[in-house]
Design an enzyme around this catalytic site. Structure first.
Site, PDB file in Angstrom:
ATOM      1  CB  THR A 124     -10.981   4.181   9.482  1.00 20.91           C
ATOM      2  OG1 THR A 124     -10.209   3.007   9.273  1.00 20.91           O
ATOM      3  CG2 THR A 124     -11.298   4.368  10.967  1.00 20.91           C
ATOM      4  CG  ASP A 141      -2.033   0.896   1.271  1.00 19.38           C
ATOM      5  OD1 ASP A 141      -2.486   1.261   0.170  1.00 19.38           O
ATOM      6  OD2 ASP A 141      -2.507   1.267   2.371  1.00 19.38           O
TER       7      ASP A 141
HETATM    8  P1  13P Z   1      -7.951   4.293   6.912  1.00 20.23           P
HETATM    9  O1  13P Z   1      -6.749   4.035   7.771  1.00 20.23           O
HETATM   10  O2  13P Z   1      -8.481   5.676   7.080  1.00 20.23           O
HETATM   11  O3  13P Z   1      -8.990   3.254   7.065  1.00 20.23           O
HETATM   12  O4  13P Z   1      -7.435   4.235   5.399  1.00 20.23           O
HETATM   13  C1  13P Z   1      -6.799   3.080   4.949  1.00 20.23           C
HETATM   14  C2  13P Z   1      -6.253   3.285   3.592  1.00 20.23           C
HETATM   15  O5  13P Z   1      -6.845   3.926   2.755  1.00 20.23           O
HETATM   16  C3  13P Z   1      -4.978   2.638   3.293  1.00 20.23           C
HETATM   17  O6  13P Z   1      -4.491   2.987   2.046  1.00 20.23           O
END
Ligand code: 13P
Length: 285
Positions: free
Chosen positions: A211, A82
């Protein structure tokens, strides 16, 4: 099953109107909880390591752990890196066996974002690895990447077809009003923008900052063609709180980690199952 690519796992999402849940993990127990839920719910799943998590666990160790989990189940599992801002690290992840990587050159201008993404995509493809990129700038904090409100920018729909065509990416993260981390106020999502983007491209779209997004907003996103939805912070908080609560109950006597770490698994299972229902991915594997 062997790990599958992002391209493969997302291929029917638009047509069948569901989004594949993409969860950030930071260790063994949270990843295992997420996998248990995917298996129970018959949902495809994308397990994501941030650069920080992949460095913490180790690249080869991350691949070994998730590959081992995937091979012991009969549902599609994708291992995704990611928000890689470091192309050299991303390439190491590709070589180590990640089946998907995200290059995040979103802070560069449009032309430079295309150049960087295109180079990375060409490299990853040689290894049969998928690539996600970001167009626009998603706000909030994702580990080392902090984007304040003033520098966040929603995705310009008109630029999407050119970006997708020139880079050859397999999925595109779009900025439509969500942000990484906990929200200070209720996020307002720009569904009209999402509708337009989805009309202009068939490239699978990705929602970051899951989130704190409401159930109805998630469902609207899925109905408008969002294919992958990322959730990270909610799991991080659950992980820490599960250990904190379990240890507090029996602070002095407990020395066996399994007796409190198991709560990390159950907490993550609960959250993951809820998301699989909301994203309509349950029953799709
Ligand atoms: P959150 O931590 O706000 O859930 O976002 C996760 C995300 O988009 C990782 O790339």
């Amino acid at each position: 099953m062997s790990l599958v690519t992002l391209k493969e796992i997302l291929k029917e999402t638009r047509e069948k109107k569901y989004a594949v849940p993409a969860f950030n993990f930071n260790g063994y127990e949270d990843a295992q909880g997420m996998m248990n839920s995917a298996l129970r719910m018959r949902s495809p799943i994308i397990l994501m390591a941030s650069m920080g998590a992949a460095r913490y666990i180790g690249l080869k160790q991350t691949v070994g752990m998730i590959k081992g989990m995937a091979e012991s189940v009969d549902i599609p599992v994708c291992l995704h890196l990611d928000h890689a801002t470091d192309a050299a690290f991303l390439k190491e992840a590709v070589v180590a066996g990640f089946t998907s990587v995200m290059i995040d050159a979103s802070k560069k201008d449009f032309k430079e974002n295309i150049e960087i993404t295109k180079e990375v995509a060409a490299y990853a493809k040689k290894f049969g690895c998928s690539v996600e990129a970001e167009l626009g700038r998603i706000g909030g904090r994702e580990e080392e990447i902090a984007v304040d409100d003033a520098s966040s920018a929603l995705t310009d729909p008109e630029r999407v077809p050119e970006f997708v065509e020139k880079t050859g990416v397999d999925a595109l993260a779009v900025a439509i009003g969500t942000a990484h981390g906990f929200y200070k106020s209720t996020p307002k999502l720009d569904f009209e923008r999402l509708r337009k983007i989805a009309e202009l491209t068939s490239c699978p779209l990705v929602l970051h900052g899951g989130t704190g997004v409401s159930e109805t907003d998630f469902q609207t996103c899925v109905s408008l063609g969002m294919s992958k939805i990322n959730v990270g912070t909610e799991f991080k908080a659950a992980y820490t709180n599960a250990i904190r609560d379990a240890v507090a109950v029996n602070e002095t006597a407990e020395v066996d980690p399994r007796n409190y770490m198991k709560y990390v698994k159950t907490k993550c299972e609960e959250i993951a199952e809820g998301k699989m229902r909301l994203f309509h991915s349950a029953g799709m594997a």
